[in-house]
Design a protein around this motif. Sequence first.
Motif, PDB file in Angstrom:
ATOM      1  N   LEU A 216       0.831  -1.202   0.000  1.00  0.00           N
ATOM      2  CA  LEU A 216       0.000   0.000   0.000  1.00  0.00           C
ATOM      3  C   LEU A 216       0.871   1.259   0.000  1.00  0.00           C
ATOM      4  N   HIS A 223      -2.342   4.323   5.102  1.00  0.00           N
ATOM      5  CA  HIS A 223      -2.711   3.169   5.920  1.00  0.00           C
ATOM      6  C   HIS A 223      -2.161   3.342   7.324  1.00  0.00           C
ATOM      7  N   VAL A 306      -4.285  -5.296  -2.689  1.00  0.00           N
ATOM      8  CA  VAL A 306      -3.907  -3.975  -3.179  1.00  0.00           C
ATOM      9  C   VAL A 306      -4.917  -3.472  -4.195  1.00  0.00           C
ATOM     10  N   SER A 310      -7.376  -0.271  -3.457  1.00  0.00           N
ATOM     11  CA  SER A 310      -7.066   0.910  -4.277  1.00  0.00           C
ATOM     12  C   SER A 310      -8.319   1.522  -4.870  1.00  0.00           C
TER      13      SER A 310
END
Length: 311
Positions: A216, A223, A306, A310
């Motif tokens: 990330l 995060h 991911v 996203s």
Amino acid sequence: MTDALSPGAAARLLGVAPTTLRSWDRRYGIGPRERSPGGHRRYSPADIARLRELCRLVGEGVPSAEAARRIDSATRTATVPEPRAASPGGPVSLSTVAVPAREQEHTPTLQGVARAAMRMDSDLVEHLLQAAVERNGTVATWEDLAMPLLYGMGRRWEDTQRYVEVEHLLSWSVSSVLRRVPAPPSAPGPHVRPVVLACVPHEMHSLPVEALAASLREAGLAHRVLGPCTPTDATVRTVARIGPRAVVLWCHTSGEHDAETLMATARATVRAPERTALYTAGPGWRDAGDALRFADGHLGSLAEGVRMLSG
């Protein structure tokens, strides 16, 4: 020669057998250039640097003879920097060894990292993993190198009850590389709603969470990581405090209260002032049963995680 090492000390430093050093010296001329007053072989820091480079190339899958030829060629055209050593037998950093540009393009192999780990050469393990991250990215390095290696070492321990020290060294090296993955220059500021990554309360196996965090960060996604054995109340309070856009609960091995943790976290996301998605991750959720309906989805792999986070 206060920095010179005996063959035994050099072998221990490099993580190879003394017979291997003798073989490399006899076959390829990659060995000590000095002798003690009594005629015994002694390895200078420059000798160690050349041998570390030989270990690196062999670990990446280059045949020993070819690796020795390359080192000999590089030595003839450039001086290999002599590393500073605080004391005899002190560690030699890979960054002090001159690596020809053509060698920097060599792709690290699974076998090479495994060999370095078995020799307990954490510097080389991290060097190879770092090169893989820079070339292929965090997701590919985790899925193609780190995860297979960790799984293989775990199975080897189960089969033989040996090499637990190798598994621990490998885990530490992987974690060190993951923590160094940089964020892009356009990384989001503190005002951006982050993704919260937490383990269920009994879960100590958090390396996959570190891999997700590194991925990330590499993708420029905000995060927050709560780490292993996160109490349920701590996860719930975090959701209330920062209003994340998503929460990921990691569970590697199923526990008695996993469903309760999932449901409590789900209630916290519903109460959040803005939409907060909730995802599960890890094989431990297989036994969660009906509780899984409280999650918005399950992240089946790092790449999938991911991609979904996203969006």
